[in-house]
Design an enzyme around this catalytic site. Structure first.
Site, PDB file in Angstrom:
ATOM      1  CG  ASP A 104     -12.035  -0.556  37.129  1.00  0.00           C
ATOM      2  OD1 ASP A 104     -13.128  -0.305  37.135  1.00  0.00           O
ATOM      3  OD2 ASP A 104     -11.165  -0.215  36.125  1.00  0.00           O
ATOM      4  CG  ASN A 112      -2.605   3.435  29.208  1.00  0.00           C
ATOM      5  OD1 ASN A 112      -3.835   2.882  29.087  1.00  0.00           O
ATOM      6  ND2 ASN A 112      -1.984   4.065  30.464  1.00  0.00           N
ATOM      7  CD  GLU A 169      -3.035   2.788  33.990  1.00  0.00           C
ATOM      8  OE1 GLU A 169      -3.045   2.566  32.805  1.00  0.00           O
ATOM      9  OE2 GLU A 169      -3.357   3.646  34.568  1.00  0.00           O
ATOM     10  CG  HIS A 203      -6.103   1.235  31.157  1.00  0.00           C
ATOM     11  ND1 HIS A 203      -5.793   2.595  31.423  1.00  0.00           N
ATOM     12  CD2 HIS A 203      -7.339   1.379  31.079  1.00  0.00           C
ATOM     13  CE1 HIS A 203      -6.837   3.379  31.907  1.00  0.00           C
ATOM     14  NE2 HIS A 203      -7.696   2.551  31.403  1.00  0.00           N
TER      15      HIS A 203
HETATM   16  C1  GLP Z   1     -11.197   3.797  32.915  1.00  0.00           C
HETATM   17  C2  GLP Z   1     -11.571   2.338  33.599  1.00  0.00           C
HETATM   18  C3  GLP Z   1     -11.491   1.275  32.233  1.00  0.00           C
HETATM   19  C4  GLP Z   1     -11.947   2.041  30.822  1.00  0.00           C
HETATM   20  C5  GLP Z   1     -11.064   3.165  30.410  1.00  0.00           C
HETATM   21  C6  GLP Z   1     -11.958   3.833  29.153  1.00  0.00           C
HETATM   22  O1  GLP Z   1      -9.765   4.120  33.269  1.00  0.00           O
HETATM   23  N1  GLP Z   1     -10.821   1.893  34.421  1.00  0.00           N
HETATM   24  O2  GLP Z   1     -12.083   0.285  32.730  1.00  0.00           O
HETATM   25  O3  GLP Z   1     -12.256   1.214  29.909  1.00  0.00           O
HETATM   26  O4  GLP Z   1     -11.193   4.033  31.574  1.00  0.00           O
HETATM   27  O5  GLP Z   1     -12.871   4.886  29.632  1.00  0.00           O
HETATM   28  P1  GLP Z   1     -13.666   5.410  28.669  1.00  0.00           P
HETATM   29  O6  GLP Z   1     -14.614   4.449  28.276  1.00  0.00           O
HETATM   30  O7  GLP Z   1     -14.390   6.579  29.237  1.00  0.00           O
HETATM   31  O8  GLP Z   1     -12.930   5.760  27.441  1.00  0.00           O
END
Ligand code: GLP
Length: 253
Positions: free
Chosen positions: A67, A136, A143, A138
């Site tokens: 992404d 959440n 989402e 995702h």
């Molecule tokens: C973001 C990314 C995800 C990631 C998530 C968790 O929103 N788009 O790909 O897995 O956050 O991030 P973190 O690893 O910093 O908790």
């Protein structure tokens, strides 16, 4: 689905490193799907170390990132382009022409999304997809209430995601509201998926992903229907799972 519960973040990163490094050793032309966020940082550090110490070769590897924020230029330090170059691409020998990340500045976003999925197909599909998980549940930026059949597409970020990601920005207002994300279908087409999670704030999302009902309300739950998924968590992220999954490695189904 297989689950590996480790004692620490470091051990979680090490287990993930073995899988990714093994994939690249066994198939030097692997197509890797890559994730951003704090969770995979340890994995990237380890892969860089394996590259430097024993010469793990990424020169034939192709990468597709999950992404990118819409409106974010690649040179912006908050962009996922910047993150990936800083933590991984600039430190190993992946060829620049083999690196693909959704273009957050694309003029025609739907066309860019379509082209991204087409390119993944043309490169032979993703061999190994690395995922983190949002609070959440995702994955990527898919989402809750996502359409499971979606391929790469434009998404509106949830308030919870905006709050969680505000730590990387000056304040919450500065967090982009939209992103381009591989869709659930794109992720599900990967041959092998590893999902990493660490810390107590991910425990509920991990529970939904591993033993909740399969529902768009918890996007990661769809992984229960994938034929080859390895969930690697530390003890805190596993704390809401049934007792037997809170230590060691298990084949769930
Ligand atoms: C973001 C990314 C995800 C990631 C998530 C968790 O929103 N788009 O790909 O897995 O956050 O991030 P973190 O690893 O910093 O908790």
């Amino acid at each position: 689905m297989r689950i590996i519960t480790t004692e620490s973040y470091q051990e979680m990163s090490l287990e993930a490193t073995k899988i990714v490094a093994g994939q690249v050793y066994l198939k030097p032309t692997s197509v890797l799907g890559l994730a951003t966020g704090s969770t995979p940082e340890g994995l990237y550090d380890n892969l860089v170390a394996v590259h430097r110490t024993i010469g793990l070769d990424f020169s034939e590897v192709t990468t597709f990132n999950l992404d990118e924020y819409i409106g974010m230029a690649p040179e912006n330090p908050q962009s996922y382009h910047y993150f990936m170059h800083k933590h991984f691409f600039d430190l190993v020998n992946v060829r620049p022409e083999n690196i693909f990340i959704p273009d957050g500045c694309a003029e025609d976003v739907p066309a860019a999304c379509k082209a991204y999925d087409k390119l993944i197909r043309e490169k032979g599909g993703i061999d190994l997809q690395v995922l983190g998980i949002g609070r959440n549940a995702h994955i990527g930026f898919n989402e809750p209430d996502v359409k499971f059949e979606a391929t790469t597409h434009k998404v509106k970020l949830d308030d919870e995601t905006i709050q969680a990601n505000a730590r990387f920005f000056e304040d919450e207002e500065a967090v982009p509201r939209y992103a381009i994300s591989m869709g659930i279908k794109t992720i599900m087409l990967a041959r092998h998926v590893i999902l990493l999670a660490s810390g107590p704030e991910k425990a509920e999302a991990v529970k939904k992903a591993v033993c909740g009902s399969v529902s768009p309300a918890a996007p990661a739950s769809i992984l229960q229907l994938h034929q080859d998924v390895t969930v690697i968590v530390d003890r805190e992220a596993a704390s809401m799972l049934p007792e037997e999954y809170q230590h060691g490695a298990h084949e769930i189904f």
